[in-house]
Design a protein around this motif. Sequence first.
Motif, PDB file in Angstrom:
ATOM      1  N   ASP A  14       0.848  -1.190   0.000  1.00 20.17           N
ATOM      2  CA  ASP A  14       0.000   0.000   0.000  1.00 20.17           C
ATOM      3  C   ASP A  14       0.886   1.244   0.000  1.00 20.17           C
ATOM      4  O   ASP A  14       2.115   1.144  -0.018  1.00 20.17           O
ATOM      5  CB  ASP A  14      -1.002  -0.009   1.156  1.00 20.17           C
ATOM      6  CG  ASP A  14      -0.374   0.145   2.528  1.00 20.17           C
ATOM      7  OD1 ASP A  14       0.834   0.427   2.638  1.00 20.17           O
ATOM      8  OD2 ASP A  14      -1.116  -0.005   3.526  1.00 20.17           O
ATOM      9  N   GLU A  33       3.147  -4.936   8.894  1.00 20.70           N
ATOM     10  CA  GLU A  33       3.047  -3.503   9.119  1.00 20.70           C
ATOM     11  C   GLU A  33       4.426  -2.858   9.065  1.00 20.70           C
ATOM     12  O   GLU A  33       5.346  -3.282   9.767  1.00 20.70           O
ATOM     13  CB  GLU A  33       2.404  -3.234  10.475  1.00 20.70           C
ATOM     14  CG  GLU A  33       2.100  -1.784  10.709  1.00 20.70           C
ATOM     15  CD  GLU A  33       1.364  -1.569  12.009  1.00 20.70           C
ATOM     16  OE1 GLU A  33       1.236  -0.406  12.394  1.00 20.70           O
ATOM     17  OE2 GLU A  33       0.925  -2.540  12.639  1.00 20.70           O
ATOM     18  N   THR A  59     -19.338  -8.375   6.430  1.00 20.94           N
ATOM     19  CA  THR A  59     -18.536  -7.183   6.720  1.00 20.94           C
ATOM     20  C   THR A  59     -17.282  -7.488   7.527  1.00 20.94           C
ATOM     21  O   THR A  59     -16.414  -6.635   7.660  1.00 20.94           O
ATOM     22  CB  THR A  59     -19.373  -6.139   7.495  1.00 20.94           C
ATOM     23  OG1 THR A  59     -19.837  -6.719   8.712  1.00 20.94           O
ATOM     24  CG2 THR A  59     -20.538  -5.648   6.647  1.00 20.94           C
ATOM     25  N   TYR A  74      -3.212  -3.717  -4.812  1.00 22.87           N
ATOM     26  CA  TYR A  74      -3.700  -2.632  -3.967  1.00 22.87           C
ATOM     27  C   TYR A  74      -3.753  -1.369  -4.805  1.00 22.87           C
ATOM     28  O   TYR A  74      -2.799  -1.037  -5.500  1.00 22.87           O
ATOM     29  CB  TYR A  74      -2.756  -2.427  -2.772  1.00 22.87           C
ATOM     30  CG  TYR A  74      -3.222  -1.339  -1.849  1.00 22.87           C
ATOM     31  CD1 TYR A  74      -4.049  -1.623  -0.778  1.00 22.87           C
ATOM     32  CD2 TYR A  74      -2.865  -0.014  -2.069  1.00 22.87           C
ATOM     33  CE1 TYR A  74      -4.513  -0.624   0.062  1.00 22.87           C
ATOM     34  CE2 TYR A  74      -3.324   0.986  -1.235  1.00 22.87           C
ATOM     35  CZ  TYR A  74      -4.134   0.683  -0.171  1.00 22.87           C
ATOM     36  OH  TYR A  74      -4.591   1.674   0.648  1.00 22.87           O
ATOM     37  N   GLY A  77      -6.734   2.813  -1.915  1.00 28.26           N
ATOM     38  CA  GLY A  77      -7.344   2.467  -0.634  1.00 28.26           C
ATOM     39  C   GLY A  77      -8.087   1.156  -0.593  1.00 28.26           C
ATOM     40  O   GLY A  77      -8.835   0.898   0.345  1.00 28.26           O
ATOM     41  N   GLN A  78      -7.893   0.305  -1.605  1.00 25.20           N
ATOM     42  CA  GLN A  78      -8.584  -0.982  -1.656  1.00 25.20           C
ATOM     43  C   GLN A  78      -7.622  -2.104  -2.021  1.00 25.20           C
ATOM     44  O   GLN A  78      -6.756  -1.928  -2.868  1.00 25.20           O
ATOM     45  CB  GLN A  78      -9.710  -0.943  -2.683  1.00 25.20           C
ATOM     46  CG  GLN A  78     -10.765   0.104  -2.364  1.00 25.20           C
ATOM     47  CD  GLN A  78     -11.850   0.126  -3.409  1.00 25.20           C
ATOM     48  OE1 GLN A  78     -12.879  -0.478  -3.218  1.00 25.20           O
ATOM     49  NE2 GLN A  78     -11.593   0.803  -4.520  1.00 25.20           N
ATOM     50  N   ARG A  92     -11.634  -2.630   1.723  1.00 27.78           N
ATOM     51  CA  ARG A  92     -11.305  -1.210   1.844  1.00 27.78           C
ATOM     52  C   ARG A  92     -10.299  -1.038   2.968  1.00 27.78           C
ATOM     53  O   ARG A  92     -10.368  -1.716   3.983  1.00 27.78           O
ATOM     54  CB  ARG A  92     -12.553  -0.404   2.167  1.00 27.78           C
ATOM     55  CG  ARG A  92     -13.510  -0.323   1.012  1.00 27.78           C
ATOM     56  CD  ARG A  92     -14.637   0.654   1.222  1.00 27.78           C
ATOM     57  NE  ARG A  92     -14.744   1.179   2.571  1.00 27.78           N
ATOM     58  CZ  ARG A  92     -15.885   1.263   3.252  1.00 27.78           C
ATOM     59  NH1 ARG A  92     -17.001   0.868   2.702  1.00 27.78           N
ATOM     60  NH2 ARG A  92     -15.910   1.767   4.471  1.00 27.78           N
ATOM     61  N   LYS A  93      -9.365  -0.106   2.788  1.00 27.11           N
ATOM     62  CA  LYS A  93      -8.306   0.084   3.775  1.00 27.11           C
ATOM     63  C   LYS A  93      -8.864   0.395   5.161  1.00 27.11           C
ATOM     64  O   LYS A  93      -8.322  -0.067   6.154  1.00 27.11           O
ATOM     65  CB  LYS A  93      -7.354   1.194   3.347  1.00 27.11           C
ATOM     66  CG  LYS A  93      -6.208   1.336   4.327  1.00 27.11           C
ATOM     67  CD  LYS A  93      -5.041   1.982   3.751  1.00 27.11           C
ATOM     68  CE  LYS A  93      -3.922   1.938   4.775  1.00 27.11           C
ATOM     69  NZ  LYS A  93      -2.689   2.328   4.232  1.00 27.11           N
ATOM     70  N   ASP A  94      -9.959   1.121   5.250  1.00 30.92           N
ATOM     71  CA  ASP A  94     -10.512   1.445   6.567  1.00 30.92           C
ATOM     72  C   ASP A  94     -11.120   0.236   7.265  1.00 30.92           C
ATOM     73  O   ASP A  94     -11.439   0.284   8.441  1.00 30.92           O
ATOM     74  CB  ASP A  94     -11.528   2.579   6.476  1.00 30.92           C
ATOM     75  CG  ASP A  94     -12.730   2.251   5.606  1.00 30.92           C
ATOM     76  OD1 ASP A  94     -12.697   1.259   4.865  1.00 30.92           O
ATOM     77  OD2 ASP A  94     -13.702   3.008   5.663  1.00 30.92           O
ATOM     78  N   LYS A  95     -11.245  -0.906   6.553  1.00 29.32           N
ATOM     79  CA  LYS A  95     -11.761  -2.146   7.149  1.00 29.32           C
ATOM     80  C   LYS A  95     -10.635  -3.124   7.472  1.00 29.32           C
ATOM     81  O   LYS A  95     -10.889  -4.170   8.051  1.00 29.32           O
ATOM     82  CB  LYS A  95     -12.752  -2.825   6.207  1.00 29.32           C
ATOM     83  CG  LYS A  95     -13.970  -2.003   5.892  1.00 29.32           C
ATOM     84  CD  LYS A  95     -14.849  -1.867   7.095  1.00 29.32           C
ATOM     85  CE  LYS A  95     -16.101  -1.088   6.725  1.00 29.32           C
ATOM     86  NZ  LYS A  95     -16.954  -0.875   7.879  1.00 29.32           N
TER      87      LYS A  95
END
Length: 96
Positions: A14, A33, A59, A74, A77-78, A92-95
Motif C-alpha cells: 500500500d 506492518e 462485513t 492494492y 485504498g482498496q 477497503r483500507k478502513d476495514k
Amino acid sequence: MQEYFGGPWSLSLDEAGNIFIGDTQNHVVRMVERGTNIISTIAGRTGAVPGLRNDPKETDPLHLNLPRICSMDYWDGQLFIPEWDGDLVVLRKDKI
C-alpha cells in the motif's frame, strides 16, 4: 501462538509501505506492518472450502472464505483479491 506461512503466492504494497501477503495454502491474507514488522491476519479463515461463495453482505474480513487466492493488487485504498474460481474480494483500507 505462532503461525507459519503455507504457500505465500502473492504480494502487494500500500502507499504506506505495508506488505500484504496472499497466504494461499492457509487461505488467509496477512499484513506486515511497516515500521513495526508485526505480521497479522487481516482476512480469511482456516478451513476455507473451494466453491463456497462468500455472502456479499459479509462485513468481517476474518469470516471470508478464501480457498484459492491467486494474486492481489492494492489501489486507491482498496485491496483486490481475485481467486482461481473467478470470485473477486475487495477490502477497503478502513476495514483492514
